[in-house]
Design a protein around this motif. Sequence first.
Motif, mmCIF file in Angstrom:
data_model
loop_
_atom_site.group_PDB
_atom_site.id
_atom_site.type_symbol
_atom_site.label_atom_id
_atom_site.label_comp_id
_atom_site.label_asym_id
_atom_site.label_seq_id
_atom_site.Cartn_x
_atom_site.Cartn_y
_atom_site.Cartn_z
ATOM 1 N N GLN A 10 0.852 -1.182 0.000
ATOM 2 C CA GLN A 10 0.000 0.000 0.000
ATOM 3 C C GLN A 10 0.894 1.240 0.000
ATOM 4 N N GLU A 11 0.489 2.264 -0.731
ATOM 5 C CA GLU A 11 1.270 3.487 -0.797
ATOM 6 C C GLU A 11 0.369 4.712 -0.743
ATOM 7 N N ALA A 12 0.903 5.786 -0.176
ATOM 8 C CA ALA A 12 0.214 7.069 -0.142
ATOM 9 C C ALA A 12 1.255 8.170 -0.289
ATOM 10 N N THR A 13 0.812 9.297 -0.832
ATOM 11 C CA THR A 13 1.718 10.424 -1.033
ATOM 12 C C THR A 13 1.094 11.701 -0.489
ATOM 13 N N THR A 14 1.953 12.651 -0.189
ATOM 14 C CA THR A 14 1.511 13.973 0.235
ATOM 15 C C THR A 14 2.621 14.968 -0.066
ATOM 16 N N HIS A 15 2.281 16.227 0.039
ATOM 17 C CA HIS A 15 3.269 17.291 -0.171
ATOM 18 C C HIS A 15 3.074 18.352 0.908
ATOM 19 N N PHE A 16 4.172 18.749 1.521
ATOM 20 C CA PHE A 16 4.154 19.807 2.527
ATOM 21 C C PHE A 16 4.798 21.035 1.899
ATOM 22 N N ALA A 17 3.983 22.042 1.608
ATOM 23 C CA ALA A 17 4.484 23.258 0.966
ATOM 24 C C ALA A 17 5.245 24.106 1.983
ATOM 25 N N THR A 18 6.499 24.382 1.674
ATOM 26 C CA THR A 18 7.359 25.172 2.542
ATOM 27 C C THR A 18 8.602 25.586 1.764
ATOM 28 N N GLU A 19 9.222 26.659 2.187
ATOM 29 C CA GLU A 19 10.505 27.056 1.608
ATOM 30 C C GLU A 19 11.655 26.302 2.269
ATOM 31 N N ARG A 48 6.339 10.027 0.295
ATOM 32 C CA ARG A 48 5.633 8.810 -0.118
ATOM 33 C C ARG A 48 5.824 7.791 0.991
ATOM 34 N N ALA A 49 4.737 7.210 1.460
ATOM 35 C CA ALA A 49 4.792 6.167 2.482
ATOM 36 C C ALA A 49 4.396 4.844 1.837
ATOM 37 N N ARG A 50 5.130 3.789 2.181
ATOM 38 C CA ARG A 50 4.879 2.473 1.594
ATOM 39 C C ARG A 50 4.904 1.436 2.709
ATOM 40 N N SER A 51 3.853 0.597 2.762
ATOM 41 C CA SER A 51 3.733 -0.413 3.811
ATOM 42 C C SER A 51 3.023 -1.641 3.263
ATOM 43 N N PRO A 52 3.146 -2.776 3.967
ATOM 44 C CA PRO A 52 2.547 -4.018 3.462
ATOM 45 C C PRO A 52 1.022 -4.051 3.534
ATOM 46 N N ASP A 53 0.402 -3.247 4.406
ATOM 47 C CA ASP A 53 -1.059 -3.275 4.528
ATOM 48 C C ASP A 53 -1.560 -1.928 5.042
ATOM 49 N N ASP A 54 -2.874 -1.782 5.088
ATOM 50 C CA ASP A 54 -3.483 -0.503 5.465
ATOM 51 C C ASP A 54 -3.122 -0.066 6.887
#
Length: 96
Positions: free
Chosen positions: A2-11, A58-64
């Motif tokens: 399972q994978e999820a992504t996000t973005h943290f806007a910052t300088e 990006r986070a990646r793990s074997p299950d939810d």
Amino acid sequence: MQEATTHFATEDGQKYLTQLCKHFAHKVDVEQEGPRAELRFSCGTGYLHATSEGLSIRARSPDDANLADTKSVIESHLLRFAFREEPDPLAWQPAG
């Protein structure tokens, strides 16, 4: 996996990437090369990429359940380190 992504806007994406790596290196395997890093937790792996626009994660793990833990540990520490920016919770999206 399972994978999820996000973005943290910052300088200060590189600053936070470095700070996260130094913090987690005391507890887990960490590899950092320039603007990219890999954090290997027991629940999953976090992949970080700092740019001038912020920090992509990006986070990646074997299950939810493990994915939720991986996202939580990365997010909680990032938001704590970035407290001066008064950040909102991260908006995670399924990868793909």
